[in-house]
Structure formats: structure tokens, C-alpha cells
Design a protein around this motif. Structure first.
Motif, PDB file in Angstrom:
ATOM      1  N   ARG A  45       0.851  -1.194   0.000  1.00  0.00           N
ATOM      2  CA  ARG A  45       0.000   0.000   0.000  1.00  0.00           C
ATOM      3  C   ARG A  45       0.884   1.240   0.000  1.00  0.00           C
ATOM      4  N   GLY A  46       0.738   2.067  -0.952  1.00  0.00           N
ATOM      5  CA  GLY A  46       1.501   3.311  -0.966  1.00  0.00           C
ATOM      6  C   GLY A  46       2.989   3.082  -0.984  1.00  0.00           C
ATOM      7  N   GLY A  47       3.407   2.056  -1.747  1.00  0.00           N
ATOM      8  CA  GLY A  47       4.837   1.793  -1.894  1.00  0.00           C
ATOM      9  C   GLY A  47       5.428   0.921  -0.808  1.00  0.00           C
ATOM     10  N   LYS A  48       4.785   0.867   0.387  1.00  0.00           N
ATOM     11  CA  LYS A  48       5.338   0.030   1.459  1.00  0.00           C
ATOM     12  C   LYS A  48       4.612  -1.309   1.487  1.00  0.00           C
ATOM     13  N   THR A  49       5.398  -2.374   1.765  1.00  0.00           N
ATOM     14  CA  THR A  49       4.783  -3.716   1.845  1.00  0.00           C
ATOM     15  C   THR A  49       4.553  -4.062   3.298  1.00  0.00           C
ATOM     16  N   TYR A  50       3.310  -4.366   3.643  1.00  0.00           N
ATOM     17  CA  TYR A  50       2.972  -4.738   5.012  1.00  0.00           C
ATOM     18  C   TYR A  50       2.690  -6.226   5.075  1.00  0.00           C
ATOM     19  N   GLN A  51       2.990  -6.824   6.241  1.00  0.00           N
ATOM     20  CA  GLN A  51       2.650  -8.233   6.472  1.00  0.00           C
ATOM     21  C   GLN A  51       1.321  -8.238   7.204  1.00  0.00           C
ATOM     22  N   VAL A  52       0.284  -8.655   6.501  1.00  0.00           N
ATOM     23  CA  VAL A  52      -1.064  -8.564   7.059  1.00  0.00           C
ATOM     24  C   VAL A  52      -1.517  -9.927   7.558  1.00  0.00           C
ATOM     25  N   PRO A  53      -2.051 -10.028   8.777  1.00  0.00           N
ATOM     26  CA  PRO A  53      -2.559 -11.329   9.255  1.00  0.00           C
ATOM     27  C   PRO A  53      -3.814 -11.713   8.482  1.00  0.00           C
ATOM     28  N   VAL A  54      -3.876 -12.981   8.110  1.00  0.00           N
ATOM     29  CA  VAL A  54      -4.917 -13.455   7.192  1.00  0.00           C
ATOM     30  C   VAL A  54      -5.356 -14.850   7.625  1.00  0.00           C
ATOM     31  N   PRO A  55      -6.652 -15.145   7.619  1.00  0.00           N
ATOM     32  CA  PRO A  55      -7.043 -16.520   7.985  1.00  0.00           C
ATOM     33  C   PRO A  55      -6.637 -17.492   6.883  1.00  0.00           C
ATOM     34  N   LEU A  56      -6.311 -18.707   7.274  1.00  0.00           N
ATOM     35  CA  LEU A  56      -5.857 -19.694   6.293  1.00  0.00           C
ATOM     36  C   LEU A  56      -6.921 -20.751   6.068  1.00  0.00           C
ATOM     37  N   THR A  57      -6.971 -21.287   4.832  1.00  0.00           N
ATOM     38  CA  THR A  57      -7.902 -22.391   4.577  1.00  0.00           C
ATOM     39  C   THR A  57      -7.287 -23.688   5.101  1.00  0.00           C
ATOM     40  N   ASP A  58      -8.148 -24.706   5.241  1.00  0.00           N
ATOM     41  CA  ASP A  58      -7.667 -26.003   5.749  1.00  0.00           C
ATOM     42  C   ASP A  58      -6.544 -26.569   4.908  1.00  0.00           C
ATOM     43  N   ASN A  59      -6.740 -26.488   3.583  1.00  0.00           N
ATOM     44  CA  ASN A  59      -5.723 -27.033   2.675  1.00  0.00           C
ATOM     45  C   ASN A  59      -4.385 -26.351   2.878  1.00  0.00           C
ATOM     46  N   ARG A  60      -4.443 -25.006   3.024  1.00  0.00           N
ATOM     47  CA  ARG A  60      -3.210 -24.244   3.168  1.00  0.00           C
ATOM     48  C   ARG A  60      -2.509 -24.599   4.472  1.00  0.00           C
ATOM     49  N   LYS A  61      -3.307 -24.792   5.541  1.00  0.00           N
ATOM     50  CA  LYS A  61      -2.706 -25.141   6.839  1.00  0.00           C
ATOM     51  C   LYS A  61      -1.972 -26.467   6.739  1.00  0.00           C
ATOM     52  N   ARG A  62      -2.649 -27.458   6.114  1.00  0.00           N
ATOM     53  CA  ARG A  62      -2.030 -28.779   6.010  1.00  0.00           C
ATOM     54  C   ARG A  62      -0.765 -28.677   5.177  1.00  0.00           C
ATOM     55  N   PHE A  63      -0.856 -27.921   4.083  1.00  0.00           N
ATOM     56  CA  PHE A  63       0.309 -27.789   3.213  1.00  0.00           C
ATOM     57  C   PHE A  63       1.479 -27.169   3.955  1.00  0.00           C
ATOM     58  N   LEU A  64       1.209 -26.098   4.730  1.00  0.00           N
ATOM     59  CA  LEU A  64       2.303 -25.421   5.437  1.00  0.00           C
ATOM     60  C   LEU A  64       2.943 -26.341   6.462  1.00  0.00           C
ATOM     61  N   ALA A  65       2.096 -27.096   7.190  1.00  0.00           N
ATOM     62  CA  ALA A  65       2.645 -28.006   8.205  1.00  0.00           C
ATOM     63  C   ALA A  65       3.589 -29.009   7.558  1.00  0.00           C
ATOM     64  N   MET A  66       3.107 -29.626   6.431  1.00  0.00           N
ATOM     65  CA  MET A  66       3.944 -30.636   5.782  1.00  0.00           C
ATOM     66  C   MET A  66       5.207 -30.018   5.201  1.00  0.00           C
ATOM     67  N   LYS A  67       5.060 -28.824   4.614  1.00  0.00           N
ATOM     68  CA  LYS A  67       6.220 -28.167   3.998  1.00  0.00           C
ATOM     69  C   LYS A  67       7.280 -27.843   5.049  1.00  0.00           C
ATOM     70  N   TRP A  68       6.820 -27.318   6.196  1.00  0.00           N
ATOM     71  CA  TRP A  68       7.785 -26.980   7.242  1.00  0.00           C
ATOM     72  C   TRP A  68       8.539 -28.212   7.719  1.00  0.00           C
ATOM     73  N   LEU A  69       7.795 -29.307   7.917  1.00  0.00           N
ATOM     74  CA  LEU A  69       8.423 -30.547   8.366  1.00  0.00           C
ATOM     75  C   LEU A  69       9.530 -30.960   7.412  1.00  0.00           C
ATOM     76  N   ILE A  70       9.174 -30.988   6.112  1.00  0.00           N
ATOM     77  CA  ILE A  70      10.139 -31.502   5.140  1.00  0.00           C
ATOM     78  C   ILE A  70      11.347 -30.577   5.004  1.00  0.00           C
ATOM     79  N   THR A  71      11.115 -29.274   4.927  1.00  0.00           N
ATOM     80  CA  THR A  71      12.261 -28.363   4.772  1.00  0.00           C
ATOM     81  C   THR A  71      13.137 -28.390   6.014  1.00  0.00           C
ATOM     82  N   GLU A  72      12.503 -28.491   7.178  1.00  0.00           N
ATOM     83  CA  GLU A  72      13.270 -28.554   8.417  1.00  0.00           C
ATOM     84  C   GLU A  72      14.198 -29.762   8.393  1.00  0.00           C
ATOM     85  N   CYS A  73      13.639 -30.919   7.960  1.00  0.00           N
ATOM     86  CA  CYS A  73      14.466 -32.118   7.943  1.00  0.00           C
ATOM     87  C   CYS A  73      15.537 -32.046   6.883  1.00  0.00           C
TER      88      CYS A  73
END
Lengths: 357, 233
Positions: free
Chosen positions: B154-182
Motif C-alpha cells: 500500500r503506498g509503496g510500502k509492503t505490510y505483512q497482514v494477518p490473514v485466515p488460512l484455509t484447511d488445505n493451506r494449513k495442512r500444506f504449510l505443516a507438511m512443507k515446514w516438516l520436510i524443509t526442516e528435515c
């Protein structure tokens, strides 16, 4: 032809003028084409030695394919002889009179047929229906009609016109928003009770979904010399083709191309897929299977055998279970194949590396 | 049976000509429904079905159904979450390797839990969970974030906005974090099943780096609460 409308042939040839859109066909031109087509049809029938009176379009197609054999891949590029109304796209007649005044009162909206459809016809239908419904409710005969309609429109395999079909019908370009509004209006109309009267009007905008799978014929069981019942099935997946023969009173042995499945399919996933139809029906140790398969890769062969065995199992099982198998996705041939590589790209989707200079 | 996509293909090719080629298209006609593989749903007697299920059954009776994919099966051993995780672990289409790693991970979890079980005193034996599938599901559940951040400019600056996540996205993030962490934060010589089983057990007990990552994300979302009104969807 009236003054604002001339075909490009009649105008004097002007250089350096921009394109004036697609070529416009006059009614006289189309009529001439139809006459030529009918004459040509009779000549063709005479050439082929058939009766000119009973020469149908299919006969024409066959004759043309015989006289002008073409190996071209695109069916639209091959020589064809069709009725001029199929070849020349329908075009709108001119919409204004000699004084330049348009005929339709909604001409200046840009989409007169669409807006007239939405506002004039649909609104009149809804008004009719609501006036009818007030009388209908008093008689109390509406519930059955409502349920009939819900069934006939939503579930019996009919669908609304697609956007392209609607554009063809109205001869106007529509936006996605216009199309969605149209569909909403249709749904509202169907939801109203007592639309039995206007069902013809609605049927203009709905199409039947092509024939359902209930018409498939299941082969009866055959018996071999020992008296054991067996049935055959064929299946395919990608480039793999398989045939399966399932015998009754078996021990659950499965042979592929003369080799036991444990040796032919070392991967667990493939063996799981082979056993899927049996496990679904609960008949794991009861049948023996002998299959032959060729083509494709490891997973494609497994999928082909799965389809073949599911089709063969239909003969052993009740109709209800066949329907359950179909709903589990066991009886549909998987249409997914490798996508072709396109020119100007490295693969089917991947583009060449973008270089700035 | 006619090819499912023959009718739609000419339409789609026509749509290609002056306009943009639609990218997300499938070989199936849009009227095809997803297959339902669970045997129990078919064995239920018709009286016990709810209204929704009845409608669904009637719809399914009329519409064509897609073919079941090769990863889906009605056996008790096929789990959709496990298949999804295996696919995410897969590299260059090597499904055989990914599947063997997954089975070795589950085996390793079982072994570790059994060790703990045999060493534990009598009264604690019931509390120890030995089923690797239960541990896997619970660990993934514990790793799922509730709220995510999305960058909005907005107005040239990028803000990190809190946003609700869908079920699919939550599952994907959990699995992605696990794998990248390992894959990234462990010693090079340890095998993937070992690393994964360790991470899953830690996540099951609500400890470990992935749970910490999730908490950090939640804290960031809480900190950026002021920008929540930037979200328009």
C-alpha cells in the motif's frame, strides 16, 4: 442493398484502409450458396450412383471422404461439403432503417438482444408466473410441480447453455458477469413454483447432458471345460492395453504375462492397485486372474489391469455393486495422457529461459 | 464408453484462438465428480443417510465419475494425508524412493515408541501411543498454523497482514515446514527417516523447531494486528 450496407466486393477498391471486421454476407449471397449446395448435392449423388432425393448429409460426408482422401490431422482442414448455414456464421441483419433510426428500442445499449432477453422477456415470464402462483397456491396443487421441476432441471442430466452457446444464440459478445446474471435469473425462475406453464421457455436455455453410463451392457458369465465360471475384461491407461480373465472358485493367484505379480510388479503401489477392485468388493481370496498387458510403463500397466479386472468383475456381481464400483472410480478409463510439446516452448508448459538481451 | 473430454476439447481449442489459453484445464469434462472410495459409505443402509448424503447420492447416480488415481485405494493402508506427504517428499518423480522413505519413517517411529513402551513403568504404559499413523496425524495437526501472514503493498510500502488460512493451506504449510526442516537444518549424514521420525515425535509432544516456527508466526500475526483491516477478502 440499402446505403449503409455493402459487401466488400461491391465497394470500389480503396487502398490503405484498415480492416472493416469480418466479411458480411448478404441474404442473396447465402441464398445463392444454398442453391449451389443443393445442385452440387444432386450432382454428387449422380456421381456416386445413388438416388438424389434420399441423399443425406452423412452420405455426402462419406462421398467426399472417398473422392478426396486427405491425411491431414485437423478434421476442419479436410475437404468438406456442408450446408451453407453451417459454414457461414449467422450474422445480424442491419439494425436500423433508411433514415438511420434503429428498430430495437434497446439498440444504444450495445447488446440489444441480451438486454431485451433479460429485462423484457424474463421479467414478463416472472410476472406471469407470480400472478399464476397466487391463484395456484389457493388450489394447493403446487408442491408436486415444484419437486418435478427441481428433478427435471437439476438432476436428470440437463444443464444450462454455456456462455459460448448463449453468444451464438444472441449473436452478441457477452461478458462473464452478464452470463452469470443470466444464469442466476434462470435459477430464480426455476425455483418459483408453477413454472410448468413456462417450461417451454426455460427449455430453450437448457441442454441435455449426453447419455449416461446406465446403458452399458454387462456380458454374462462364460464356462470353460472344467465347468469353472470365468469372464473377460479389457482396460487401458495411457499407452498400456490389458486383458484380464477372472476365474471363479480360485485362491487369489494373479498371473501377468505368465509371471506372478510379485515378480512382475515389485512395487507395492502397483500390487495395491491390482487388488483394489477385489478388496472393494470383498472378494480377495475367491478369484484367480490371468492377464496379458503390453505398452505403457509400470504404473500405466497396473492401471490398465485394474480397469480390465474391474470390468470383468461386473459379471460376477449384482447391479448395485456395479454402481458402487462406478462411483468409486473403478470403471472409468483414465483419460489423462502426456501433454504434447508446443512450438516456442521447451516442454508442454515450461517456456524457454527468458533472456533480457 | 466415449472419451470423457472429446466434446469439450474442440470448445477449448476454439477458446484458444484470439483469447488467452486457460491454464488450469483438465482432461475430464467439468461435469465429472470425484470418486468416493470408502467402502463403509456404500454399506450404510439407506435409512441412516442424512439429507445432504441423500442428495449427493442422487447426484452421483446421474453424473459421470472420474477414474480413481493410482495413489487412492480402498484398503486400510492407504491414507490420503500420508500419500500427500509422500508426494511432497518426492523428488524428480521418484515415487518408489519417496514411498520407501515414508514407510521407513513410520517404522522408525514405531520402533522408538516400542522402546519407550518397554522401558516405561506399568502405570505409564497406557499413555504411550504406539500407532505411527496416529502420531503422524497428531503431529501434523499440532504443526498447523491458525493464522498466516500475507504481503500487501500500500503506498509503496509492503505490510505483512494477518490473514485466515484455509484447511488445505494449513495442512500444506505443516507438511512443507516438516520436510524443509528435515532437509536443511540437520546433519548431512543422518538419513531422512531418522530425521523425520525425530521431528514427528517432537511435534507430537508439542516441542521442537516446527512448533516454535508456528508460535513465531502466530506472534508476528498478533504483532501486526493493526494492519488487519488492509485485507479485503
Amino acid at each position: 442493398t440499402p446505403w449503409p450496407f455493402k459487401t466488400t466486393r461491391e465497394l470500389p477498391h480503396v487502398k490503405n484502409v484498415g480492416a472493416s471486421g469480418p466479411e458480411k454476407y448478404t441474404e442473396a449471397f447465402i441464398k445463392k450458396q444454398i442453391e449451389e449446395f443443393n445442385l452440387g448435392k444432386r450432382h454428387l449423388a449422380n456421381m456416386m450412383g445413388e438416388d438424389p432425393e434420399t441423399f443425406t448429409q452423412e452420405d455426402i460426408d462419406r462421398a467426399i471422404a472417398y473422392l478426396f482422401p486427405s491425411g491431414l490431422f485437423d478434421k476442419q482442414a479436410r475437404p468438406m461439403m456442408k450446408h451453407p448455414t453451417e459454414i457461414f456464421p449467422e450474422q445480424r441483419k442491419i439494425q436500423w432503417g433508411e433514415d438511420g433510426r434503429p428498430f430495437h428500442f434497446l439498440f444504444y445499449t450495445g447488446k440489444p438482444s441480451y438486454y431485451s432477453l433479460m429485462h423484457v422477456s424474463m421479467l414478463s415470464v416472472i410476472n406471469n408466473v407470480s400472478s399464476q402462483s397466487s391463484t395456484c397456491y389457493s388450489r394447493g396443487a403446487c408442491q408436486d410441480l415444484l419437486s418435478l421441476l427441481m428433478f427435471s432441471q437439476n438432476l436428470a442430466g440437463s444443464r444450462w447453455l454455456t456462455k459460448i452457446e448463449l453468444e451464438e444464440m444472441l449473436l452478441e459478445k457477452l461478458s462473464d458477469d452478464d452470463y452469470s446474471r443470466f444464469i442466476h435469473l434462470l435459477q430464480k425462475l426455476v425455483a418459483l413454483p408453477c413454472t410448468d406453464i413456462e417450461e417451454e421457455y426455460i427449455q430453450k436455455f437448457s441442454k441435455e447432458v449426453p447419455v449416461q453410463l446406465q446403458k452399458v451392457v454387462i456380458d454374462p458369465l462364460q464356462f470353460d471345460e472344467r465347468g469353472v465360471a470365468f469372464s473377460t475384461g479389457e482396460g487401458k491407461r495411457k499407452t498400456a492395453r490389458a486383458t484380464a480373465v477372472i476365474y471363479d472358485n480360485g485362491t487369489g493367484k494373479i498371473t501377468v504375462n505368465g509371471i506372478d505379480i510379485l515378480h512382475y510388479f515389485p512395487v507395492l503401489q502397483d500390487r495395491e492397485q491390482l487388488l483394489f477392485p477385489f478388496q472393494f468388493l470383498g472378494r480377495i481370496g475367491k478369484h484367480d486372474m490371468v492377464c496379458t498387458v503390453s505398452g505403457g510403463g509400470r504404473s500405466a500397466q497396473a492401471g490398465a489391469i485394474r480397469l480390465a479386472s474391474a470390468k470383468a468383475l461386473r459379471s460376477f456381481v449384482t447391479e448395485k455393486e456395479v454402481e458402487f464400483m462406478r462411483q468409486a472410480g473403478l470403471l472409468t478409463a483414465d483419460p489423462r495422457v502426456k501433454e504434447r510439446k508446443k512450438p516456442g516452448q521447451e516442454g508442454p508448459r515450461r517456456k524457454f529461459t527468458w533472456k533480457k538481451r | 464408453m466415449a472419451a470423457p473430454s472429446a466434446v469439450g476439447l474442440s470448445r477449448r481449442l476454439r477458446a484458444w484462438l484470439p483469447r488467452i489459453m486457460p491454464v488450469r484445464w483438465s482432461r475430464y469434462d467439468p461435469s465429472y465428480l470425484e470418486p468416493e472410495v470408502n467402502k463403509e459409505l456404500y454399506q450404510k443402509p439407506p435409512e441412516k443417510l442424512t439429507e445432504e448424503e441423500r442428495e449427493q447420492m442422487e447426484l452421483k447416480a446421474v453424473r459421470p465419475i472420474k477414474a480413481a488415481p493410482p495413489t487412492l485405494s480402498s484398503s486400510v493402508f492407504s491414507d490420503p494425508m500420508v500419500s500427500k506427504f509422500t508426494n511432497m517428499m518426492m523428488k524428480n518423480g521418484n515415487k518408489v524412493l519417496a514411498r520407501s522413505l515414508m514407510s521407513q519413517t513410520l517404522e522408525a517411529i514405531k520402533r522408538k515408541q516400542l522402546e519407550k513402551y518397554h522401558k516405561a513403568p506399568e502405570n505409564e504404559k497406557e499413555a504411550i501411543e504406539c500407532n505411527p499413523y496416529v502420531i503422524f496425524h497428531q503431529a501434523l495437526k499440532n504443526c498447523q498454523p491458525i493464522i498466516g501472514l500475507s504481503s500487501i503493498t500500500r503506498g509503496g510500502k509492503t505490510y505483512q497482514v494477518p490473514v485466515p488460512l484455509t484447511d488445505n493451506r494449513k495442512r500444506f504449510l505443516a507438511m512443507k515446514w516438516l520436510i524443509t526442516e528435515c532437509r536443511e537444518n540437520k546433519h548431512r549424514r543422518t538419513m531422512m527417516p531418522e530425521k523425520l521420525s525425530q521431528e514427528l515425535l517432537l511435534a507430537f509432544n508439542n516441542e521442537g523447531p516446527i512448533i516454535k516456527k508456528k508460535h513465531v508466526l502466530h506472534k508476528m500475526a498478533e504483532a501486526n494486528r493493526a494492519y488487519a483491516h488492509f485485507r479485503w477478502w
